[in-house]
Design a protein around this motif. Structure first.
Motif, short mmCIF file in Angstrom:
data_model
loop_
_atom_site.label_atom_id
_atom_site.label_comp_id
_atom_site.label_asym_id
_atom_site.label_seq_id
_atom_site.Cartn_x
_atom_site.Cartn_y
_atom_site.Cartn_z
N ALA A 17 0.83 -1.21 0.00
CA ALA A 17 0.00 0.00 0.00
C ALA A 17 0.87 1.26 0.00
O ALA A 17 0.53 2.25 -0.65
CB ALA A 17 -0.94 0.00 1.21
N HIS A 20 3.86 2.95 -3.48
CA HIS A 20 3.64 3.80 -4.65
C HIS A 20 3.87 5.24 -4.21
O HIS A 20 3.39 5.65 -3.15
CB HIS A 20 2.21 3.61 -5.17
CG HIS A 20 1.96 4.26 -6.48
ND1 HIS A 20 1.75 5.61 -6.59
CD2 HIS A 20 1.90 3.75 -7.73
CE1 HIS A 20 1.55 5.91 -7.87
NE2 HIS A 20 1.64 4.79 -8.57
N THR A 22 2.65 8.07 -5.01
CA THR A 22 1.46 8.88 -4.75
C THR A 22 0.86 8.53 -3.40
O THR A 22 0.49 9.41 -2.62
CB THR A 22 0.42 8.72 -5.86
OG1 THR A 22 1.00 9.16 -7.10
CG2 THR A 22 -0.84 9.52 -5.57
N ARG A 23 0.77 7.23 -3.10
CA ARG A 23 0.20 6.84 -1.81
C ARG A 23 1.10 7.28 -0.66
O ARG A 23 0.62 7.70 0.39
CB ARG A 23 -0.06 5.33 -1.79
CG ARG A 23 -1.18 4.95 -2.75
CD ARG A 23 -1.64 3.54 -2.57
NE ARG A 23 -0.70 2.52 -2.98
CZ ARG A 23 -0.63 2.00 -4.21
NH1 ARG A 23 -1.46 2.41 -5.16
NH2 ARG A 23 0.23 1.06 -4.48
N ILE A 26 0.42 10.88 -0.14
CA ILE A 26 -0.86 11.07 0.55
C ILE A 26 -0.69 10.85 2.04
O ILE A 26 -1.18 11.64 2.86
CB ILE A 26 -1.94 10.13 -0.04
CG1 ILE A 26 -2.34 10.61 -1.44
CG2 ILE A 26 -3.16 10.06 0.88
CD1 ILE A 26 -3.23 9.64 -2.20
N CYS A 37 -10.68 14.80 0.11
CA CYS A 37 -10.10 14.38 -1.17
C CYS A 37 -9.73 15.58 -2.03
O CYS A 37 -8.67 15.61 -2.63
CB CYS A 37 -11.08 13.45 -1.89
SG CYS A 37 -10.45 12.80 -3.44
N THR A 50 -7.71 9.74 -9.73
CA THR A 50 -6.43 9.14 -9.34
C THR A 50 -6.26 9.16 -7.83
O THR A 50 -5.90 8.16 -7.21
CB THR A 50 -5.26 9.87 -10.02
OG1 THR A 50 -5.42 9.78 -11.44
CG2 THR A 50 -3.91 9.29 -9.61
N VAL A 51 -6.54 10.30 -7.23
CA VAL A 51 -6.42 10.43 -5.78
C VAL A 51 -7.40 9.49 -5.09
O VAL A 51 -7.05 8.79 -4.14
CB VAL A 51 -6.62 11.90 -5.34
CG1 VAL A 51 -6.66 12.01 -3.82
CG2 VAL A 51 -5.52 12.78 -5.91
N HIS A 53 -8.60 6.70 -6.20
CA HIS A 53 -8.10 5.32 -6.37
C HIS A 53 -7.05 5.00 -5.31
O HIS A 53 -7.12 3.95 -4.65
CB HIS A 53 -7.52 5.16 -7.77
CG HIS A 53 -6.75 3.89 -7.96
ND1 HIS A 53 -7.37 2.66 -8.09
CD2 HIS A 53 -5.42 3.66 -8.01
CE1 HIS A 53 -6.43 1.73 -8.22
NE2 HIS A 53 -5.25 2.30 -8.18
N HIS A 54 -6.12 5.90 -5.11
CA HIS A 54 -5.05 5.65 -4.14
C HIS A 54 -5.59 5.70 -2.70
O HIS A 54 -5.14 4.91 -1.85
CB HIS A 54 -3.91 6.64 -4.34
CG HIS A 54 -3.13 6.37 -5.59
ND1 HIS A 54 -2.38 5.23 -5.77
CD2 HIS A 54 -3.00 7.08 -6.73
CE1 HIS A 54 -1.81 5.26 -6.96
NE2 HIS A 54 -2.17 6.37 -7.57
N ILE A 57 -7.09 2.30 -1.89
CA ILE A 57 -6.07 1.29 -1.56
C ILE A 57 -5.56 1.51 -0.14
O ILE A 57 -5.43 0.55 0.64
CB ILE A 57 -4.91 1.35 -2.58
CG1 ILE A 57 -5.42 0.86 -3.95
CG2 ILE A 57 -3.72 0.51 -2.11
CD1 ILE A 57 -4.46 1.10 -5.09
N LEU A 58 -5.29 2.75 0.23
CA LEU A 58 -4.82 3.05 1.58
C LEU A 58 -5.88 2.72 2.62
O LEU A 58 -5.57 2.21 3.70
CB LEU A 58 -4.40 4.51 1.69
CG LEU A 58 -3.12 4.88 0.93
CD1 LEU A 58 -2.96 6.39 0.86
CD2 LEU A 58 -1.91 4.22 1.56
#
Length: 94
Positions: A17, A20, A22-23, A26, A37, A50-51, A53-54, A57-58
């Motif tokens: 998680a 990446h 980007t994650r 974040i 968001c 995109t944000v 989506h990440h 996952i988080l």
């Protein structure tokens, strides 16, 4: 499956998680304070999809929790979950 193996698999999922950029970004932003968001979209200069989506996952990993505030969703890091990750790392090093 034994408890240690489950903990190892959980740790691997947490690493995935965070694996990446980007994650990871974040998480760093959310460690400063709770954010919506839209705040993250603006700060990261990325599309909302995109944000989102990440964030999903988080959130699924347990690293981020979401709190609904009317039609908005506010995100923050689950410090307890981060503490679990830290303790697992500390046990590996010893």
């Amino acid at each position: 499956m034994n408890q240690q193996k489950e903990r190892e698999e959980d740790f691997v999922q947490l690493c995935k998680a965070l694996g990446h950029e980007t994650r990871f970004a974040i998480i760093r932003l959310l460690l400063e304070r709770k954010k919506f968001c839209g705040d993250l979209v603006q700060e990261l200069n990325l599309p909302q999809s995109t944000v989102s989506h990440h964030l999903k996952i988080l959130k699924n990993s347990g690293l981020v929790v979401a709190e609904e505030q009317g039609t908005w969703v506010c995100y923050e890091v689950d410090l307890k979950r981060m503490g679990e990750m830290k303790r697992f790392l500390e046990q590996l090093i010893v």
